[in-house]
Design an enzyme around this catalytic site. Sequence first.
Site: not given
Length: 471
Positions: A66, A141, A165
């Site tokens: 990420k 996210s 997330s």
Amino acid sequence: MLAHEIRARVARGELTPKEVVQAYWERVQRLDPSLGAFLTLNEAVWEEAARLDPALPLAGVVVAVKDNIATKGLRTTAGSRLLENFVPPYEATAVARLKARGALILGKTNLDEFGMGSSTEHSAFFPTKNPFDPGRVPGGSSGGSAAAVAADLAPVALGSDTGGSVRQPAAFSGVYGLKPTYGRVSRYGLIAYASSLDQIGPLARSVRDLALLMDAMAGPDPLDATSLDLPPRFQEALAEPLPPLRLGVVREGLGGNSPGVERALEGALKVFQGLGLEVAEVSWPSLPLALNAYYILAPAEASSNLARYDGTLYGYRAEGEELWPVVEATRARFGLEVKRRILVGTFVLQSGYYEAYYGRAQAFRRRLKAEAKALFQEVDLLLLPTTPHPAFPLGGRQDPLAMYREDLYTVGASLAGLPALSFPAGFEGNLPIGLQLLAPWGQDERLLRVALAFEEATDRAFLKTPLGEAL
């Protein structure tokens, strides 16, 4: 191909790390343009693979990371225009530990800006699409990481979980997502959103792959004062017999679930009972209010953490000579959702409102933790949905409050610092459904052992690769 299978084949000499990289690189080049999972690919991965020692415990395992987790020498944007060209001179501890064991970083995945969102539509660059239906979101996210794993563009990925997330996109994208106990994985190198909640966690298509990554990443870190001195024993735990356990089903605030979620929940309970778990309904009275507290505490911490983006130290700097006009013009590049949360956080921290909002939310958090601790005197695990419905359409949550409600079932574990694992448990049409297991503080291994039993009992029935066959 699963990560633990790659490791075994490289160790036996059936594959070289460079061949693994080539296979995934070509798949990303072919499939990702229509998916948008990656922001940056690691061009240096070819050289790293060529010189890799195949005897290392993670040799050849390709990892997507990420883009709010620092990677030395590789662009790290946090999904924001303010860090569009930021190349860290340091490495996140989680990434460094994976690389030291032979893992190869394929690239950086898309996310909602600074981790603020539940759909990956709030990335400053482009939205990511759900591999099961490109008209729907992959969650957020960590949507880029979840989509990459679901489409087998990488066997495993790292995400970060502040209020869900990792788990929510795992559910929407039909993969496993683990939020470890707060402090189990070092936060050093994770770009901060809400420091008392942020936690790096892995995503995978196999429980064994989660264990592989956690054994490599977890453990104390002198660079993170909040890291825990709990030696990881995830793969060891998976080899042990399933102990007799009591499973508590949380019912508070669970009204309004879609039919597919309800079917998945009832089906999972039957599987767990068949595995010998004792099942009982339990009460966590404060859980329905956890969302309210979260959206006071997390924005408050974000307001403090994001104050550093003023154009004076690093990242984007607007043109100009006068300090405050430069700061104002620099911060104008924040996205709308980030601005909204900063404003909310700044408001609740004002002296006239601090006790009325922030103080009360902290008191609620203590009560929530106390209730969870009492619950785990009665049961060994908790079960509840990860989300109340499958993935929603792109653009389907224009109202910010509707977007915030996506975290309804995930924020409780975050506020309490508990480990939680979202696992694939069914489908509604062609869309995946995820359920989550919660364990007592520090008992992350228990989650994986039970999830593995479920995976084996269902013969991996809920794990599919939507963009063609798996590698």
